[in-house]
Design a protein around this motif. Structure first.
Motif, PDB file in Angstrom:
ATOM      1  N   ILE A  34       0.851  -1.188   0.000  1.00  9.12           N
ATOM      2  CA  ILE A  34       0.000   0.000   0.000  1.00  9.12           C
ATOM      3  C   ILE A  34       0.888   1.240   0.000  1.00  9.12           C
ATOM      4  CG2 ILE A  34      -1.705   1.346   1.285  1.00  9.12           C
ATOM      5  CD1 ILE A  34      -2.708  -1.259   2.516  1.00  9.12           C
ATOM      6  N   ALA A  35       0.706   2.109  -0.972  1.00 14.71           N
ATOM      7  CA  ALA A  35       1.461   3.362  -1.041  1.00 14.71           C
ATOM      8  C   ALA A  35       0.501   4.533  -0.881  1.00 14.71           C
ATOM      9  CB  ALA A  35       2.198   3.455  -2.374  1.00 14.71           C
ATOM     10  N   ASP A  36       0.518   5.142   0.295  1.00 11.27           N
ATOM     11  CA  ASP A  36      -0.349   6.285   0.592  1.00 11.27           C
ATOM     12  C   ASP A  36       0.262   7.021   1.775  1.00 11.27           C
ATOM     13  OD1 ASP A  36      -2.632   7.907   1.678  1.00 11.27           O
ATOM     14  OD2 ASP A  36      -3.741   6.859   0.102  1.00 11.27           O
ATOM     15  N   ASP A  37       0.312   8.345   1.703  1.00 11.76           N
ATOM     16  CA  ASP A  37       0.978   9.089   2.777  1.00 11.76           C
ATOM     17  C   ASP A  37       0.058   9.395   3.961  1.00 11.76           C
ATOM     18  OD1 ASP A  37      -0.351  10.820   0.921  1.00 11.76           O
ATOM     19  OD2 ASP A  37       0.633  12.546   1.834  1.00 11.76           O
ATOM     20  N   HIS A  38      -1.202   8.980   3.891  1.00 12.54           N
ATOM     21  CA  HIS A  38      -2.132   9.222   4.997  1.00 12.54           C
ATOM     22  C   HIS A  38      -2.275   7.957   5.853  1.00 12.54           C
ATOM     23  CE1 HIS A  38      -3.507  12.462   2.213  1.00 12.54           C
ATOM     24  NE2 HIS A  38      -3.468  13.122   3.348  1.00 12.54           N
ATOM     25  N   THR A  39      -1.886   8.058   7.128  1.00  4.62           N
ATOM     26  CA  THR A  39      -1.955   6.911   8.034  1.00  4.62           C
ATOM     27  C   THR A  39      -3.379   6.383   8.154  1.00  4.62           C
ATOM     28  OG1 THR A  39      -0.105   7.787   9.319  1.00  4.62           O
ATOM     29  CG2 THR A  39      -1.471   6.109  10.374  1.00  4.62           C
ATOM     30  N   ILE A  40      -4.344   7.281   8.274  1.00  3.52           N
ATOM     31  CA  ILE A  40      -5.742   6.859   8.431  1.00  3.52           C
ATOM     32  C   ILE A  40      -6.205   6.065   7.219  1.00  3.52           C
ATOM     33  CG2 ILE A  40      -8.125   7.686   8.587  1.00  3.52           C
ATOM     34  CD1 ILE A  40      -7.108  10.020  10.251  1.00  3.52           C
ATOM     35  N   MET A  41      -5.793   6.509   6.034  1.00  2.00           N
ATOM     36  CA  MET A  41      -6.180   5.810   4.814  1.00  2.00           C
ATOM     37  C   MET A  41      -5.549   4.417   4.761  1.00  2.00           C
ATOM     38  SD  MET A  41      -8.090   6.322   2.191  1.00  2.00           S
ATOM     39  CE  MET A  41      -8.506   5.161   0.871  1.00  2.00           C
ATOM     40  N   ARG A  42      -4.273   4.325   5.096  1.00  2.00           N
ATOM     41  CA  ARG A  42      -3.598   3.021   5.072  1.00  2.00           C
ATOM     42  C   ARG A  42      -4.249   2.048   6.051  1.00  2.00           C
ATOM     43  NH1 ARG A  42       0.856   6.199   5.589  1.00  2.00           N
ATOM     44  NH2 ARG A  42       1.373   5.248   7.598  1.00  2.00           N
ATOM     45  N   GLU A  43      -4.550   2.544   7.251  1.00  3.13           N
ATOM     46  CA  GLU A  43      -5.173   1.684   8.255  1.00  3.13           C
ATOM     47  C   GLU A  43      -6.561   1.242   7.804  1.00  3.13           C
ATOM     48  OE1 GLU A  43      -3.672   0.412  10.919  1.00  3.13           O
ATOM     49  OE2 GLU A  43      -1.875   1.434  10.190  1.00  3.13           O
ATOM     50  N   GLY A  44      -7.292   2.154   7.186  1.00  9.54           N
ATOM     51  CA  GLY A  44      -8.624   1.816   6.681  1.00  9.54           C
ATOM     52  C   GLY A  44      -8.562   0.759   5.596  1.00  9.54           C
ATOM     53  N   LEU A  45      -7.585   0.907   4.711  1.00  9.99           N
ATOM     54  CA  LEU A  45      -7.418  -0.080   3.635  1.00  9.99           C
ATOM     55  C   LEU A  45      -7.050  -1.446   4.207  1.00  9.99           C
ATOM     56  CD1 LEU A  45      -5.445   2.089   1.051  1.00  9.99           C
ATOM     57  CD2 LEU A  45      -7.803   1.277   0.813  1.00  9.99           C
ATOM     58  N   LEU A  52       5.204   5.612   2.156  1.00 13.50           N
ATOM     59  CA  LEU A  52       4.589   6.899   2.479  1.00 13.50           C
ATOM     60  C   LEU A  52       4.892   7.980   1.458  1.00 13.50           C
ATOM     61  CD1 LEU A  52       4.654   5.255   5.187  1.00 13.50           C
ATOM     62  CD2 LEU A  52       4.835   7.455   6.366  1.00 13.50           C
ATOM     63  N   ASN A  53       5.821   7.704   0.529  1.00 11.39           N
ATOM     64  CA  ASN A  53       6.139   8.698  -0.501  1.00 11.39           C
ATOM     65  C   ASN A  53       6.742   7.981  -1.713  1.00 11.39           C
ATOM     66  OD1 ASN A  53       9.081   8.403  -0.086  1.00 11.39           O
ATOM     67  ND2 ASN A  53       8.702   9.469   1.853  1.00 11.39           N
ATOM     68  N   GLY A  54       6.997   8.750  -2.756  1.00 14.72           N
ATOM     69  CA  GLY A  54       7.486   8.167  -3.991  1.00 14.72           C
ATOM     70  C   GLY A  54       8.817   7.462  -3.858  1.00 14.72           C
ATOM     71  N   PHE A  55       9.684   7.999  -3.008  1.00 14.09           N
ATOM     72  CA  PHE A  55      10.998   7.392  -2.823  1.00 14.09           C
ATOM     73  C   PHE A  55      10.876   6.013  -2.169  1.00 14.09           C
ATOM     74  CE2 PHE A  55      11.594  12.064  -2.472  1.00 14.09           C
ATOM     75  CZ  PHE A  55      12.268  12.244  -3.670  1.00 14.09           C
ATOM     76  N   GLU A  56       9.983   5.906  -1.191  1.00 17.28           N
ATOM     77  CA  GLU A  56       9.766   4.615  -0.536  1.00 17.28           C
ATOM     78  C   GLU A  56       9.115   3.622  -1.493  1.00 17.28           C
ATOM     79  OE1 GLU A  56       7.760   4.905   3.216  1.00 17.28           O
ATOM     80  OE2 GLU A  56       9.182   6.339   4.047  1.00 17.28           O
ATOM     81  N   VAL A  57       8.240   4.119  -2.362  1.00 15.23           N
ATOM     82  CA  VAL A  57       7.610   3.248  -3.363  1.00 15.23           C
ATOM     83  C   VAL A  57       8.679   2.613  -4.249  1.00 15.23           C
ATOM     84  CG1 VAL A  57       6.144   3.164  -5.418  1.00 15.23           C
ATOM     85  CG2 VAL A  57       5.402   4.471  -3.420  1.00 15.23           C
ATOM     86  N   LEU A 117      -0.723  -1.006  -4.701  1.00 14.69           N
ATOM     87  CA  LEU A 117      -1.915  -0.162  -4.550  1.00 14.69           C
ATOM     88  C   LEU A 117      -1.420   1.261  -4.320  1.00 14.69           C
ATOM     89  CD1 LEU A 117      -5.024  -0.183  -4.356  1.00 14.69           C
ATOM     90  CD2 LEU A 117      -4.775  -0.555  -1.895  1.00 14.69           C
ATOM     91  N   LEU A 118      -1.576   2.117  -5.326  1.00 15.00           N
ATOM     92  CA  LEU A 118      -0.849   3.389  -5.365  1.00 15.00           C
ATOM     93  C   LEU A 118      -1.758   4.605  -5.326  1.00 15.00           C
ATOM     94  CD1 LEU A 118       1.931   4.832  -5.905  1.00 15.00           C
ATOM     95  CD2 LEU A 118       1.382   4.642  -8.343  1.00 15.00           C
ATOM     96  N   ASP A 119      -1.510   5.487  -4.354  1.00 18.89           N
ATOM     97  CA  ASP A 119      -2.159   6.799  -4.321  1.00 18.89           C
ATOM     98  C   ASP A 119      -1.437   7.715  -5.309  1.00 18.89           C
ATOM     99  OD1 ASP A 119      -3.639   9.041  -3.585  1.00 18.89           O
ATOM    100  OD2 ASP A 119      -2.308   9.530  -1.916  1.00 18.89           O
ATOM    101  N   LEU A 120      -2.187   8.565  -6.011  1.00 15.33           N
ATOM    102  CA  LEU A 120      -1.565   9.446  -7.007  1.00 15.33           C
ATOM    103  C   LEU A 120      -0.838  10.625  -6.388  1.00 15.33           C
ATOM    104  CD1 LEU A 120      -3.926   9.934 -10.091  1.00 15.33           C
ATOM    105  CD2 LEU A 120      -1.738   8.745  -9.976  1.00 15.33           C
ATOM    106  N   SER A 121      -1.308  11.107  -5.238  1.00 16.32           N
ATOM    107  CA  SER A 121      -0.774  12.356  -4.668  1.00 16.32           C
ATOM    108  C   SER A 121      -0.010  12.087  -3.385  1.00 16.32           C
ATOM    109  CB  SER A 121      -1.916  13.338  -4.397  1.00 16.32           C
ATOM    110  OG  SER A 121      -2.615  13.631  -5.578  1.00 16.32           O
ATOM    111  N   MET A 122       1.291  11.895  -3.535  1.00 14.16           N
ATOM    112  CA  MET A 122       2.157  11.689  -2.378  1.00 14.16           C
ATOM    113  C   MET A 122       3.352  12.632  -2.472  1.00 14.16           C
ATOM    114  SD  MET A 122       2.329   7.557  -1.890  1.00 14.16           S
ATOM    115  CE  MET A 122       3.050   7.341  -3.516  1.00 14.16           C
ATOM    116  N   PRO A 123       4.001  12.908  -1.345  1.00 13.83           N
ATOM    117  CA  PRO A 123       5.191  13.770  -1.395  1.00 13.83           C
ATOM    118  C   PRO A 123       6.282  13.160  -2.262  1.00 13.83           C
ATOM    119  CG  PRO A 123       4.403  13.505   0.861  1.00 13.83           C
ATOM    120  CD  PRO A 123       3.642  12.521   0.021  1.00 13.83           C
ATOM    121  N   GLY A 124       7.109  14.009  -2.849  1.00 17.37           N
ATOM    122  CA  GLY A 124       8.197  13.538  -3.696  1.00 17.37           C
ATOM    123  C   GLY A 124       7.672  13.168  -5.066  1.00 17.37           C
ATOM    124  N   ARG A 125       8.322  12.241  -5.690  1.00 15.64           N
ATOM    125  CA  ARG A 125       7.870  11.796  -7.015  1.00 15.64           C
ATOM    126  C   ARG A 125       6.518  11.119  -6.866  1.00 15.64           C
ATOM    127  NH1 ARG A 125      11.353   9.464 -11.884  1.00 15.64           N
ATOM    128  NH2 ARG A 125      11.627  11.702 -12.023  1.00 15.64           N
TER     129      ARG A 125
END
Length: 214
Positions: A6-17, A34-39, A52-60
């Motif tokens: 799961i790639a998403d910078d929001h903790t609440i969203m990740r936990e919900g997923l 949590l960000n593009g570099f970690e992805v 599972l990728l969120d489009l809007s994360m910090p970095g790339r």
């Protein structure tokens, strides 16, 4: 078993997923980013079957990140899960190599079936997006002003019309303010506009404004 990151910078969203996915016996969450570099680090490390990728994360992020992932791991299925409902973003992500596109609003009811479908090698997109992709292949269509933008310019455009300043966008994308300013200048030229107000008015007219991202 489908091993998933799961790639998403929001903790609440990740936990919900993770709560939604815990009900599926054939899906295991084996990592988070949590960000593009970690992805990209996770992709290079490997050991999972679907991103599972969120489009809007910090970095790339966004389409540029999808392109890089596909260049490094061409066979890795990507399911985009995003707040962006505009079809133009969906078409750009599918072109870049994503196999599926799902809005966060629909995640509660459609996530499990979307993951299973994408993991099996089939696409998961809405009928509207499928129709738009088919129309582009079958017949010429009028080029809209935002169609002229590069993927990075479109990403900056989207952040600008949602109220982000140049400095905020630069911090978010890990780019210089000068680079973001250059993108804005080119964007205005390509769209034949002269101000941020015109961009916002255009985005409102095209139903491209949704709830603030960050």
């Amino acid at each position: 078993m489908i091993r998933l990151v799961i790639a998403d910078d929001h903790t609440i969203m990740r936990e919900g997923l993770k709560r939604i996915l815990s009900s599926a016996e054939n899906i295991e969450v084996v990592g988070e980013a949590l960000n593009g570099f970690e992805v990209l680090a996770k992709v290079r490390e490997g050991g999972f079957d679907l991103l599972l990728l969120d489009l809007s994360m910090p970095g790339r992020s966004g389409v540029e990140l999808i392109r890089q992932i596909k260049s490094e791991a061409p066979k890795l299925p990507i399911l985009v899960l995003t707040m962006h409902e505009e079809e133009q973003y969906a078409v750009r992500t599918i072109r870049a190599g994503a196999r599926g596109y799902l809005t966060k609003e629909s995640a509660g009811t459609q996530l499990l079936s979307a993951i299973e479908k994408v993991a099996s090698g089939r696409p998961y997109i809405s009928a509207e997006v499928a129709e738009q992709l088919a129309m582009e292949i079958m017949e010429p269509h009028d080029i809209l002003p935002h169609d002229r933008l590069s993927n990075r310019e479109f990403e900056v455009f989207n952040l600008l019309v949602h109220g982000k300043s140049l400095t905020e966008i630069a911090d978010f994308l890990h780019l210089s303010v000068k680079t973001i300013s250059t993108h804005k200048t080119r964007m205005l030229q390509k769209m034949n506009m002269h101000s941020l107000a015109e961009l916002v008015q255009y985005a409102v007219g095209k139903n491209m404004i949704n709830t603030p991202q960050h």
